[in-house]
Design an enzyme around this catalytic site. Structure first.
Site, PDB file in Angstrom:
ATOM      1  N   SER A   1       5.002   4.285  -5.616  1.00  0.00           N
ATOM      2  CA  SER A   1       3.709   4.231  -5.617  1.00  0.00           C
ATOM      3  C   SER A   1       2.946   5.585  -6.223  1.00  0.00           C
ATOM      4  CB  SER A   1       3.110   4.204  -4.180  1.00  0.00           C
ATOM      5  OG  SER A   1       1.776   4.702  -3.880  1.00  0.00           O
TER       6      SER A   1
ATOM      7  N   TYR B   1       3.781   6.590   5.049  1.00  0.00           N
ATOM      8  CA  TYR B   1       3.672   5.862   3.799  1.00  0.00           C
ATOM      9  C   TYR B   1       4.195   7.007   2.851  1.00  0.00           C
ATOM     10  CZ  TYR B   1       2.284   2.625   0.038  1.00  0.00           C
ATOM     11  OH  TYR B   1       2.330   1.780  -1.142  1.00  0.00           O
TER      12      TYR B   1
HETATM   13  P1  NAD Z   1       1.774  -7.273   0.192  1.00  0.00           P
HETATM   14  O1  NAD Z   1       1.276  -6.957   1.437  1.00  0.00           O
HETATM   15  O2  NAD Z   1       0.956  -8.181  -0.538  1.00  0.00           O
HETATM   16  O3  NAD Z   1       3.434  -7.659   0.036  1.00  0.00           O
HETATM   17  C1  NAD Z   1       4.362  -6.838   0.829  1.00  0.00           C
HETATM   18  C2  NAD Z   1       5.460  -7.986   1.045  1.00  0.00           C
HETATM   19  O4  NAD Z   1       6.565  -7.196   1.654  1.00  0.00           O
HETATM   20  C3  NAD Z   1       5.273  -9.312   1.530  1.00  0.00           C
HETATM   21  O5  NAD Z   1       6.114 -10.267   0.860  1.00  0.00           O
HETATM   22  C4  NAD Z   1       5.697  -9.116   2.904  1.00  0.00           C
HETATM   23  O6  NAD Z   1       6.091 -10.411   3.591  1.00  0.00           O
HETATM   24  C5  NAD Z   1       7.052  -8.152   2.731  1.00  0.00           C
HETATM   25  N1  NAD Z   1       7.483  -7.913   4.058  1.00  0.00           N
HETATM   26  C6  NAD Z   1       6.878  -6.986   4.585  1.00  0.00           C
HETATM   27  N2  NAD Z   1       7.430  -6.521   5.907  1.00  0.00           N
HETATM   28  C7  NAD Z   1       8.807  -7.125   5.748  1.00  0.00           C
HETATM   29  C8  NAD Z   1       9.885  -7.015   6.586  1.00  0.00           C
HETATM   30  N3  NAD Z   1       9.956  -6.632   7.596  1.00  0.00           N
HETATM   31  N4  NAD Z   1      10.838  -7.992   5.830  1.00  0.00           N
HETATM   32  C9  NAD Z   1      10.917  -8.575   4.772  1.00  0.00           C
HETATM   33  N5  NAD Z   1       9.707  -8.613   4.197  1.00  0.00           N
HETATM   34  C10 NAD Z   1       8.712  -7.796   4.430  1.00  0.00           C
HETATM   35  O7  NAD Z   1       1.745  -5.888  -0.672  1.00  0.00           O
HETATM   36  P2  NAD Z   1       1.879  -5.173  -1.956  1.00  0.00           P
HETATM   37  O8  NAD Z   1       0.651  -4.602  -2.217  1.00  0.00           O
HETATM   38  O9  NAD Z   1       2.109  -6.312  -2.911  1.00  0.00           O
HETATM   39  O10 NAD Z   1       3.228  -4.220  -1.878  1.00  0.00           O
HETATM   40  C11 NAD Z   1       4.344  -4.206  -2.398  1.00  0.00           C
HETATM   41  C12 NAD Z   1       4.887  -2.876  -2.695  1.00  0.00           C
HETATM   42  O11 NAD Z   1       4.120  -2.308  -3.626  1.00  0.00           O
HETATM   43  C13 NAD Z   1       5.102  -2.313  -1.373  1.00  0.00           C
HETATM   44  O12 NAD Z   1       6.032  -1.543  -1.473  1.00  0.00           O
HETATM   45  C14 NAD Z   1       3.898  -1.132  -1.558  1.00  0.00           C
HETATM   46  O13 NAD Z   1       4.084  -0.092  -0.832  1.00  0.00           O
HETATM   47  C15 NAD Z   1       3.601  -0.953  -3.100  1.00  0.00           C
HETATM   48  N6  NAD Z   1       2.529  -0.611  -3.654  1.00  0.00           N
HETATM   49  C16 NAD Z   1       1.489  -1.433  -3.310  1.00  0.00           C
HETATM   50  C17 NAD Z   1       0.088  -0.769  -3.956  1.00  0.00           C
HETATM   51  C18 NAD Z   1      -1.259  -1.470  -3.738  1.00  0.00           C
HETATM   52  O14 NAD Z   1      -2.323  -0.851  -4.274  1.00  0.00           O
HETATM   53  N7  NAD Z   1      -1.200  -2.747  -3.419  1.00  0.00           N
HETATM   54  C19 NAD Z   1       0.321   0.670  -4.549  1.00  0.00           C
HETATM   55  C20 NAD Z   1       1.630   1.060  -4.868  1.00  0.00           C
HETATM   56  C21 NAD Z   1       2.325   0.685  -4.505  1.00  0.00           C
END
Ligand code: NAD
Length: 260
Positions: free
Chosen positions: A142, A155
């Site tokens: 991130s 985070y």
């Molecule tokens: P999201 O909530 O859409 O997806 C998260 C995924 O993680 C889902 O499939 C969920 O089921 C899974 N998950 C959560 N807890 C779990 C567990 N205990 N066991 C197995 N799976 C689990 O979120 P996203 O935005 O797609 O995030 C994905 C990654 O990207 C994360 O690491 C997040 O920190 C990172 N990220 C997101 C953003 C953003 O702005 N959305 C920015 C930078 C980084």
């Protein structure tokens, strides 16, 4: 490009992980998807990946809070497909609160899912990659792996941790044709971001529009959200031969956020 390769993407039932799984499948890779959610919906996602891209897609419900589950998932995938060639450590959760009010259990969960799970999966996958003399580990970090925001201490700590983990692993396997990188997106419009809006409204006393404009996109000079598909295209590139010399890198995709 990725025919005969197998990719395991943690947290791929939603958002960025799902987009990455689909993009790797579109390149011919077999995929193991993982994550939480409704059983039927997940089966729909899995079946759609298979039929749309003509690959084998399986689902593993391993809980990223459980190290033994994670190791078992990697082992099963390697047995089923011969190897895990591409590991995408993507599962992640968020919680927004001041440090002095941050719930202990949320801290532990965020460190476990956003950081320790990547260690457990990578530890389990690297021996197979070493054996094959090829591998790609891609960590969804991130912008918060590089800079901080208030009210996101767990985070930011986990994401800074994954940055260090990425670099250390990359050095260890640098001569084995295995690259280890972190993609550092800014705000991507996914359920994870949508869900933190109510807490941020509460923590900062703001309306929804104010949170989007003054908190989320305030950090992003382009004033646009990154899309999950853009992150996925970057992950596909990192799997290509053209990216063979990119390793140990923290790769920003944040609309200029960390340039400011
Ligand atoms: P999201 O909530 O859409 O997806 C998260 C995924 O993680 C889902 O499939 C969920 O089921 C899974 N998950 C959560 N807890 C779990 C567990 N205990 N066991 C197995 N799976 C689990 O979120 P996203 O935005 O797609 O995030 C994905 C990654 O990207 C994360 O690491 C997040 O920190 C990172 N990220 C997101 C953003 C953003 O702005 N959305 C920015 C930078 C980084």
């Amino acid at each position: 490009m990725l025919k005969s390769k197998t990719a395991l993407v943690t947290g791929s039932t939603s958002g960025i992980g799902l987009a990455i799984a689909k993009a790797l499948a579109a390149q011919g890779a077999n995929v193991v998807i993982n994550g939480l959610g409704d059983k039927d919906e997940i089966e729909g996602i899995r079946a759609e990946i298979e039929t749309e891209h003509g690959v084998v897609a399986t689902y593993d419900g391993a809980d990223m809070l459980k190290p033994a589950d994670i190791a078992r998932m990697v082992r099963d995938a390697a047995e089923r497909f011969g190897a895990v060639d591409i590991l995408v450590n993507n599962a992640g959760i968020q919680h927004v609160a001041a440090v002095d009010e941050f719930p202990d259990d949320k801290w532990d969960q965020i460190i476990a899912i956003n950081l320790s799970a990547a260690f457990h999966a990578t530890k389990a996958a690297l021996p197979g990659m070493k054996k094959k003399g090829w591998g790609r580990v891609i960590n969804t970090a991130s912008a918060h792996a590089l800079v901080a925001s208030p009210y996101k201490s767990a985070y930011v700590a986990a994401k800074h941790g994954i940055a260090g983990f990425t670099k250390s692993c990359a050095l260890e396997v640098a001569q084995q044709k295995i690259t280890v990188n972190a993609i550092c997106p800014g705000y991507v419009w996914t359920p994870l971001v949508e869900r933190q809006i109510p807490d941020t409204m509460k923590a900062r006393g703001m309306t929804e529009d104010e949170v989007k404009r003054d908190v989320l996109l305030a950090a992003q000079p382009t004033k646009e959200f990154v899309t999950p598909e853009q992150v996925a295209a970057f992950a596909v590139f990192l799997c290509s031969d053209a990216a063979a010399q990119i390793t140990g890198a923290l790769l920003s995709m944040d609309g200029g956020w960390t340039a400011a």
